[in-house]
Scaffold this motif. Structure first.
Motif, mmCIF file in Angstrom:
data_model
loop_
_atom_site.group_PDB
_atom_site.id
_atom_site.type_symbol
_atom_site.label_atom_id
_atom_site.label_comp_id
_atom_site.label_asym_id
_atom_site.label_seq_id
_atom_site.Cartn_x
_atom_site.Cartn_y
_atom_site.Cartn_z
ATOM 1 N N UNK A 1 7.674 70.392 41.267
ATOM 2 C CA UNK A 1 8.115 69.404 40.305
ATOM 3 C C UNK A 1 7.313 68.117 40.510
ATOM 4 N N UNK A 2 6.739 67.618 39.459
ATOM 5 C CA UNK A 2 5.919 66.413 39.525
ATOM 6 C C UNK A 2 6.760 65.222 39.102
ATOM 7 N N UNK A 3 6.763 64.205 39.953
ATOM 8 C CA UNK A 3 7.472 62.972 39.621
ATOM 9 C C UNK A 3 6.483 61.981 39.034
ATOM 10 N N UNK A 4 6.857 61.409 37.939
ATOM 11 C CA UNK A 4 5.986 60.413 37.305
ATOM 12 C C UNK A 4 6.598 59.039 37.487
ATOM 13 N N UNK A 5 5.729 58.089 37.831
ATOM 14 C CA UNK A 5 6.187 56.711 37.964
ATOM 15 C C UNK A 5 5.968 55.981 36.654
ATOM 16 N N UNK A 6 6.890 55.153 36.319
ATOM 17 C CA UNK A 6 6.780 54.344 35.121
ATOM 18 C C UNK A 6 6.026 53.064 35.473
ATOM 19 N N UNK A 7 4.964 52.788 34.756
ATOM 20 C CA UNK A 7 4.195 51.576 34.990
ATOM 21 C C UNK A 7 4.661 50.517 33.999
ATOM 22 N N UNK A 8 5.088 49.407 34.531
ATOM 23 C CA UNK A 8 5.552 48.298 33.711
ATOM 24 C C UNK A 8 4.443 47.257 33.647
ATOM 25 N N UNK B 1 -2.668 36.534 32.009
ATOM 26 C CA UNK B 1 -2.976 37.671 32.862
ATOM 27 C C UNK B 1 -2.042 38.834 32.551
ATOM 28 N N UNK B 2 -2.602 40.025 32.427
ATOM 29 C CA UNK B 2 -1.797 41.227 32.250
ATOM 30 C C UNK B 2 -1.643 41.879 33.601
ATOM 31 N N UNK B 3 -0.411 42.062 34.017
ATOM 32 C CA UNK B 3 -0.138 42.527 35.365
ATOM 33 C C UNK B 3 0.697 43.801 35.309
ATOM 34 N N UNK B 4 0.111 44.961 35.646
ATOM 35 C CA UNK B 4 0.951 46.149 35.747
ATOM 36 C C UNK B 4 1.699 46.146 37.070
ATOM 37 N N UNK B 5 2.994 46.249 37.016
ATOM 38 C CA UNK B 5 3.815 46.282 38.228
ATOM 39 C C UNK B 5 4.250 47.716 38.488
ATOM 40 N N UNK B 6 4.100 48.133 39.704
ATOM 41 C CA UNK B 6 4.454 49.513 40.065
ATOM 42 C C UNK B 6 5.725 49.515 40.877
#
Length: 178
Positions: free
Chosen positions: A1-8, A173-178
């Motif tokens: 099972x692959x878990x995907x992280x949501x990138x905000x 600035x565009x900042x993707x938060x993990x």
């Protein structure tokens, strides 16, 4: 099972302090507008001659050759990735235009913009650096900005736009938060 992280992706807006050195940013935005209009002219000419859309990679290669010519040496003031972003935006709009034509949606191709009304330029990876004490370095020039809140995450892109008042600029600035 692959878990995907949501990138905000978060966007922060900061105003630059009013300073005389901000004129350099205004000059770079004007040059970005000239590059935009030049690319639109090349697209129109290429389509008129060959009845095909201009390839984005040919356009980018052409612009790098132009920077080496003395007449267009001022193109060097805009970072290479900012120029790539301009060409990518134009390519996306032309693809949307041709897709709309295919689906018989009434549309118009991208058109020229007045240089003084050109809004912004975007720096992706290179050409900028966040420093301590509310300072950002853009094209080897340091600018102070109002830091109203802390930045969470890693800054990926920065968009520089003039504010309504002359001499003030905003940083996005565009900042993707993990």
């Amino acid at each position: 099972m692959i878990k995907r992280q949501m990138i905000v992706v978060k966007t922060y807006c900061f105003k630059l302090y009013k300073a005389k050195r901000n004129r350099k940013l205004h000059k770079v935005i004007n040059i970005a507008g000239i590059i935009y209009n030049h690319c639109i002219a090349l697209h129109k000419r290429y389509y008129r001659l060959f009845k095909k859309s201009l390839n984005i990679y040919k356009l980018q290669k052409h612009l790098t050759k132009l920077k080496k010519i003395g007449k267009f040496s001022y193109f060097k003031e805009v970072g290479s990735q900012a120029i790539q972003d301009i060409t990518q935006r134009i390519d996306r709009t032309y693809k949307l235009f041709f897709r709309n034509l295919k689906h018989k949606i009434r549309t118009a191709p991208p058109s020229f913009k007045k240089i003084r009304k050109y809004k912004s330029f975007t720096l992706k990876q290179a050409g900028w650096k966040l420093l301590k004490d509310n300072v950002i370095e853009i094209n080897k020039q340091k600018y102070k900005y109002f830091k109203s809140r802390d930045i969470e995450g890693i800054v990926k892109t920065i968009t520089i736009r003039p504010a309504i008042l002359v001499g003030k600029y905003r940083l996005y600035p565009r900042i993707p938060c993990i």
